[in-house]
Design an enzyme around this catalytic site. Structure first.
Site, PDB file in Angstrom:
ATOM      1  N   HIS A 271      38.132  52.005  41.643  1.00  0.00           N
ATOM      2  CA  HIS A 271      38.216  51.540  40.251  1.00  0.00           C
ATOM      3  C   HIS A 271      37.653  50.132  40.125  1.00  0.00           C
ATOM      4  O   HIS A 271      37.933  49.253  40.931  1.00  0.00           O
ATOM      5  CB  HIS A 271      39.648  51.635  39.713  1.00  0.00           C
ATOM      6  CG  HIS A 271      40.656  50.723  40.358  1.00  0.00           C
ATOM      7  ND1 HIS A 271      40.883  49.433  39.922  1.00  0.00           N
ATOM      8  CD2 HIS A 271      41.514  50.925  41.387  1.00  0.00           C
ATOM      9  CE1 HIS A 271      41.838  48.881  40.653  1.00  0.00           C
ATOM     10  NE2 HIS A 271      42.234  49.757  41.547  1.00  0.00           N
ATOM     11  N   GLU A 319      42.091  51.847  35.896  1.00  0.00           N
ATOM     12  CA  GLU A 319      43.192  52.307  36.744  1.00  0.00           C
ATOM     13  C   GLU A 319      44.425  51.423  36.631  1.00  0.00           C
ATOM     14  O   GLU A 319      45.557  51.924  36.595  1.00  0.00           O
ATOM     15  CB  GLU A 319      42.733  52.378  38.204  1.00  0.00           C
ATOM     16  CG  GLU A 319      43.738  52.976  39.168  1.00  0.00           C
ATOM     17  CD  GLU A 319      44.667  51.957  39.818  1.00  0.00           C
ATOM     18  OE1 GLU A 319      45.600  52.376  40.509  1.00  0.00           O
ATOM     19  OE2 GLU A 319      44.454  50.742  39.622  1.00  0.00           O
ATOM     20  N   GLU A 320      44.229  50.115  36.576  1.00  0.00           N
ATOM     21  CA  GLU A 320      45.375  49.200  36.651  1.00  0.00           C
ATOM     22  C   GLU A 320      46.352  49.375  35.497  1.00  0.00           C
ATOM     23  O   GLU A 320      47.564  49.283  35.686  1.00  0.00           O
ATOM     24  CB  GLU A 320      44.895  47.746  36.695  1.00  0.00           C
ATOM     25  CG  GLU A 320      44.120  47.363  37.950  1.00  0.00           C
ATOM     26  CD  GLU A 320      44.961  47.398  39.225  1.00  0.00           C
ATOM     27  OE1 GLU A 320      46.134  47.824  39.180  1.00  0.00           O
ATOM     28  OE2 GLU A 320      44.429  47.004  40.272  1.00  0.00           O
ATOM     29  N   HIS A 424      47.423  42.115  43.295  1.00  0.00           N
ATOM     30  CA  HIS A 424      47.688  41.709  41.916  1.00  0.00           C
ATOM     31  C   HIS A 424      48.027  40.227  41.793  1.00  0.00           C
ATOM     32  O   HIS A 424      48.843  39.829  40.958  1.00  0.00           O
ATOM     33  CB  HIS A 424      48.828  42.546  41.315  1.00  0.00           C
ATOM     34  CG  HIS A 424      48.497  44.001  41.154  1.00  0.00           C
ATOM     35  ND1 HIS A 424      49.385  44.911  40.614  1.00  0.00           N
ATOM     36  CD2 HIS A 424      47.379  44.716  41.471  1.00  0.00           C
ATOM     37  CE1 HIS A 424      48.819  46.108  40.602  1.00  0.00           C
ATOM     38  NE2 HIS A 424      47.604  46.019  41.129  1.00  0.00           N
TER      39      HIS A 424
END
Length: 462
Positions: A271, A319-320, A424
């Site tokens: 992604h 995606e996140e 993240h």
């Protein structure tokens, strides 16, 4: 009947393993050629994955879904791929999407400090905008939350790290459960093995909360815990300012068309979106995964290697944030009828690979195990882990179609503590990427995809 079929397939595999004909030497030669081109310091492909990733990370910064940074990075990736000479290159627009941008945010510790102290924090994805101030109650589990009176308080979840699978429940469901118990805000210990004073963001169940939900560092969660245990009153103020907005985004594709079974497709990618925490966030998650897959396809194409089946690269979008109209869902809905042989995803980092996880039927798993052990031992990527090939985006396609899944197994411990130290956070940067490891991933991915795509025979469906 199934037992007889399995015996026949096992016999065929054993016969193949004993064979030492021309095709074996050709296949070995292809794997050797891939490795020599990628690992040779004099080759143009040497460290190409690292250098290409560094260009995108340095030039465009973090790639939050739907943001201008993401749009610019998608356009640049597409234009670069167009120059690589693949059989087909294209983009697919996702239509109108709703995304989210981070506003001003902070956590300030008022008590027991005499002078207010800002704590390192990050708002969870799509957390509501707002300002709350109150006493903190620290809990270590959902069971403890039920036992304490948190009405009118701010809950801090300070859980024990036992891997991402268990910890993510606190990030996603913790704020909802805290508010149901009467809390006016939520802080969670960063979902991480170690935080190095850097908070970790990620999605939460934002549709079912109305108060701010944020992550604080592992160190500060422990500090607040110590304060409470010694009987001190802890008061914090949380400010968040995130806003939703309408925008759009694209998936990016490239293909090498199979010469014998062009309608049989091997999908591979990662992604292209990321979180927005630091100046380089998204280098490892998942820029590295996208680029090693792209470089794997590029080396095959550049060497003139045409497999029997089509190999399709994808840079998924979104995606996140995990929305049901993101790139993975768009692809599954629009390409679910394509004859996918397998879907490979790289989304757990790009440290040194040693094999692959696979989620597939027994016969297909046996075939991939044979191919890996027969041809990939020389590059150290021969280990196969059954029932462990699922990733997020490939998993959407599998849910829609039952497509088998494959992922790369890389150097880390069982809980992937190295990966989740930076996951993240602002620490997800080129600093954590290794040139040689990325090259090794390109070699391993190009090799396994070629082996499956060029397998001379029908691919078992179970």
């Amino acid at each position: 009947m199934k037992f007889i079929i399995l015996l026949v397939f096992t016999f065929c595999v054993n016969a193949l393993m004993l064979r030492s004909g021309v095709k074996d030497k050709i296949t070995e030669g292809v794997i050797q050629q891939i490795r020599e081109q990628i690992k040779n310091p004099q080759s143009q492909y040497y460290h190409s994955a690292y250098n290409r990733l560094a260009y995108y990370v340095d030039t465009f910064g973090p790639r939050l879904w739907g943001s201008e940074n993401m749009a610019d990075a998608v356009d640049a990736l597409y234009k670069d791929i167009e120059k690589m000479g693949f059989d087909r290159v294209w983009k697919e627009n996702l239509g109108e999407i709703t995304s989210w941008m981070r506003g001003e945010e902070s956590v300030t510790l008022f008590e027991p400090r005499q002078i207010p102290q800002k704590l390192n924090m990050i708002g969870l994805g799509w957390t509501p905008a707002g300002v709350v101030k109150g006493e903190v109650e620290v809990v270590h589990s959902f069971e403890e939350l039920k036992e304490k009176d948190v009405r009118g308080k701010i809950v801090c979840f300070n859980f024990e790290w036992n891997g991402y699978g268990s910890a993510i429940a606190f990030r996603f469901a913790g704020p909802v459960l805290a508010e149901k118990a009467g809390a006016i805000g939520t802080m969670i210990r960063s979902v991480a093995s170690v935080s190095i004073a850097s908070p970790h963001t990620g999605m939460t169940d934002y549709e079912n909360i109305k108060y701010p939900a944020v992550a604080i560092t592992v160190e500060d969660a422990d500090m607040l815990d110590r304060m409470k245990k010694r009987g001190q009153k802890v008061v914090v103020e949380i400010k968040t300012g995130g806003q939703q907005y309408k925008t759009t985004s694209d998936n990016v594709f490239a293909e090498i068309k199979g010469y014998k079974y062009p309608d049989e497709i091997l999908l591979m990618g990662g992604h292209w979106d990321s979180w927005d925490v630091g100046s380089q966030t998204g280098a490892n998650d998942d820029g590295g995964g996208v680029i090693v897959c792209l470089e794997a396809l590029r080396i095959l194409n550049s060497l003139g290697i045409k497999p029997k089946r089509t190999i399709r690269f994808i840079a998924w979008s979104g995606e996140e944030m995990g929305q049901n109209n993101n790139g993975a869902f768009h692809y599954a809905r629009n390409h679910g009828k394509d004859n996918h042989i397998i879907a490979f995803e790289s989304d757990l980092g790009s440290t040194k690979p040693y094999g692959f996880g696979i989620t597939a039927g027994q016969q297909f798993t046996q075939l991939v195990t044979y191919l890996a052990q027969e041809y990939l031992t020389g590059i150290g990527a021969e280990r196969i882990y059954p029932n462990d090939g699922e990733s997020v985006d490939s998993g959407v396609l599998a849910d829609f179609t039952g497509t088998p899944m494959l992922n790369n197994r890389i150097a880390d411990n069982e809980n992937h503590d190295f990966y989740f130290t930076y996951h993240h956070t602002a620490g997800d940067s080129m600093w954590m990427m290794n040139q040689e490891d990325m090259d090794d991933n390109v070699v391993a991915i190009a090799s396994i995809m070629y082996l499956i795509a060029d397998y001379d025979g029908p691919i078992p469906k179970d």
